[in-house]
Design an enzyme around this catalytic site. Structure first.
Site, PDB file in Angstrom:
ATOM      1  N   GLY A 274       4.028   2.845  -6.395  1.00 26.12           N
ATOM      2  CA  GLY A 274       3.324   1.580  -6.528  1.00 26.12           C
ATOM      3  C   GLY A 274       4.161   0.311  -6.420  1.00 26.12           C
ATOM      4  CB  THR A 275       7.294  -0.766  -4.747  1.00 28.46           C
ATOM      5  OG1 THR A 275       7.139  -0.359  -3.391  1.00 28.46           O
ATOM      6  CG2 THR A 275       8.145   0.234  -5.515  1.00 28.46           C
ATOM      7  CG  ASN A 276       3.712  -1.932  -0.589  1.00 21.56           C
ATOM      8  OD1 ASN A 276       3.995  -2.982  -0.011  1.00 21.56           O
ATOM      9  ND2 ASN A 276       4.236  -0.758  -0.242  1.00 21.56           N
TER      10      ASN A 276
ATOM     11  CG  MET B 185       0.404   9.774  -0.599  1.00 20.51           C
ATOM     12  SD  MET B 185       0.999   8.999   0.928  1.00 20.51           S
ATOM     13  CE  MET B 185       1.734  10.433   1.710  1.00 20.51           C
TER      14      MET B 185
ATOM     15  CG  LEU C 276      -9.631   7.373   2.611  1.00 22.32           C
ATOM     16  CD1 LEU C 276      -9.239   5.913   2.494  1.00 22.32           C
ATOM     17  CD2 LEU C 276     -10.424   7.822   1.382  1.00 22.32           C
TER      18      LEU C 276
ATOM     19  CG  ASN D  34      -2.806   1.988   5.163  1.00 22.96           C
ATOM     20  OD1 ASN D  34      -2.412   2.224   4.010  1.00 22.96           O
ATOM     21  ND2 ASN D  34      -2.335   2.633   6.220  1.00 22.96           N
TER      22      ASN D  34
ATOM     23  CG  HIS E 246       2.060   3.163   8.826  1.00 20.44           C
ATOM     24  ND1 HIS E 246       1.965   4.420   8.278  1.00 20.44           N
ATOM     25  CD2 HIS E 246       2.875   3.279   9.914  1.00 20.44           C
ATOM     26  CE1 HIS E 246       2.669   5.263   9.008  1.00 20.44           C
ATOM     27  NE2 HIS E 246       3.231   4.604  10.001  1.00 20.44           N
TER      28      HIS E 246
HETATM   29  C1  GRF Z   1       4.910   2.506   1.533  1.00 21.89           C
HETATM   30  O1  GRF Z   1       6.011   2.722   2.364  1.00 21.89           O
HETATM   31  C2  GRF Z   1       3.666   2.262   2.350  1.00 21.89           C
HETATM   32  O2  GRF Z   1       3.918   1.586   3.540  1.00 21.89           O
HETATM   33  C3  GRF Z   1       3.186   3.665   2.633  1.00 21.89           C
HETATM   34  O3  GRF Z   1       3.445   4.366   1.439  1.00 21.89           O
HETATM   35  C4  GRF Z   1       4.534   3.758   0.749  1.00 21.89           C
HETATM   36  C5  GRF Z   1       4.044   3.419  -0.629  1.00 21.89           C
HETATM   37  O4  GRF Z   1       5.083   2.905  -1.425  1.00 21.89           O
HETATM   38  N1  GRF Z   1       1.807   3.673   3.039  1.00 21.89           N
HETATM   39  P1  GRF Z   1       4.742   2.256  -2.819  1.00 21.89           P
HETATM   40  O5  GRF Z   1       3.985   3.302  -3.619  1.00 21.89           O
HETATM   41  O6  GRF Z   1       3.955   1.024  -2.574  1.00 21.89           O
HETATM   42  O7  GRF Z   1       6.084   1.966  -3.455  1.00 21.89           O
END
Ligand code: GRF
Length: 219
Positions: A14-16, A92, A95, A109, A111
């Site tokens: 969950g860093t994003n 992950m 869908l 999303n 990516h």
């Molecule tokens: C990120 O690299 C995102 O682009 C991909 O999964 C990863 C998730 O990382 N879809 P985080 O959980 O947000 O740290």
């Protein structure tokens, strides 16, 4: 003005999500996180949400007989929270087209590649093996095909000779956090339209904003 209500779907660290939490902590940011939803009870991102006082839910795919039943449960949970924009952030599960159609133009999303290059898993290893000189990240709308919907924003970062997938992933991740927040801001501000599978961003002022070089691009 009311802030756009986000539902952030995660499966892991969950860093994003954290980048979105940090951005939305500013009351001037035009979106707020109404719900963080995980398909795994052990996703570290849930702890980030709880620490920020954001409602969380866990909908375990294993508890459902098939994908449509799982997705119906996702939709009920998202609807109950009043979610207006679904943000996948390391979610992950694939869908179905039914889910994607339901959220058409309202689900995005991130990516970790410059799409359409390297969709799917293990992107950094594949980019290094292909010998390409730039990696990066893409924020895009969901489409029935994985990692293929209309592109909203991309960032590019160099692949250095000494990179391994981990060092490259770390550099790309910094860029991800910048562009995910920026894309959400643009959508919440009503600047993004989709025509014929391409997006247009209204009045952002700076054409360079469409494609950000990551900080470390200055090599
Ligand atoms: C990120 O690299 C995102 O682009 C991909 O999964 C990863 C998730 O990382 N879809 P985080 O959980 O947000 O740290």
């Amino acid at each position: 003005m009311a802030r756009l209500k986000l539902g952030v779907l995660i499966s892991g660290r969950g860093t994003n999500l954290q980048a979105l939490i940090d951005a939305a902590a500013d009351p001037a940011f035009p979106a707020e996180i109404a719900l963080v939803l995980s398909n795994r009870g052990d996703a570290a991102g849930l702890v980030r949400a709880e620490a920020a006082g954001i409602p969380t839910a866990v909908v375990r795919h294993r508890d459902f007989a098939d994908r449509p039943a799982f997705e119906d449960a996702l939709n009920e949970t998202l609807a109950r929270a009043g979610v207006e924009l679904v943000c996948l952030a390391g979610f992950m599960r694939l869908l179905t087209a039914r889910f994607v159609d339901f959220w058409a133009g309202k689900a995005i999303n991130i990516h970790p590649s410059i799409l359409p290059a390297f969709p799917g898993l293990d992107t950094h290893r594949r980019a290094i093996d292909a010998g390409v000189r730039f990696a990066g990240a893409t924020v895009h709308y969901l489409s029935a095909e994985m990692d293929a919907g209309p592109i909203i924003l991309q960032a590019a970062t160099p692949i250095l000779p000494e990179d391994d997938p981990d060092s490259l992933a770390a550099r790309v991740l910094e860029a991800e956090h910048v562009i995910y927040v920026r894309a959400v801001r643009w959508i919440a501000e009503g600047r993004v339209t989709i025509t014929d599978g391409r997006t247009r961003i209204r009045d952002v002022g700076d054409a360079a904003a469409y494609a950000l070089p990551a900080k470390s691009a200055a090599v």
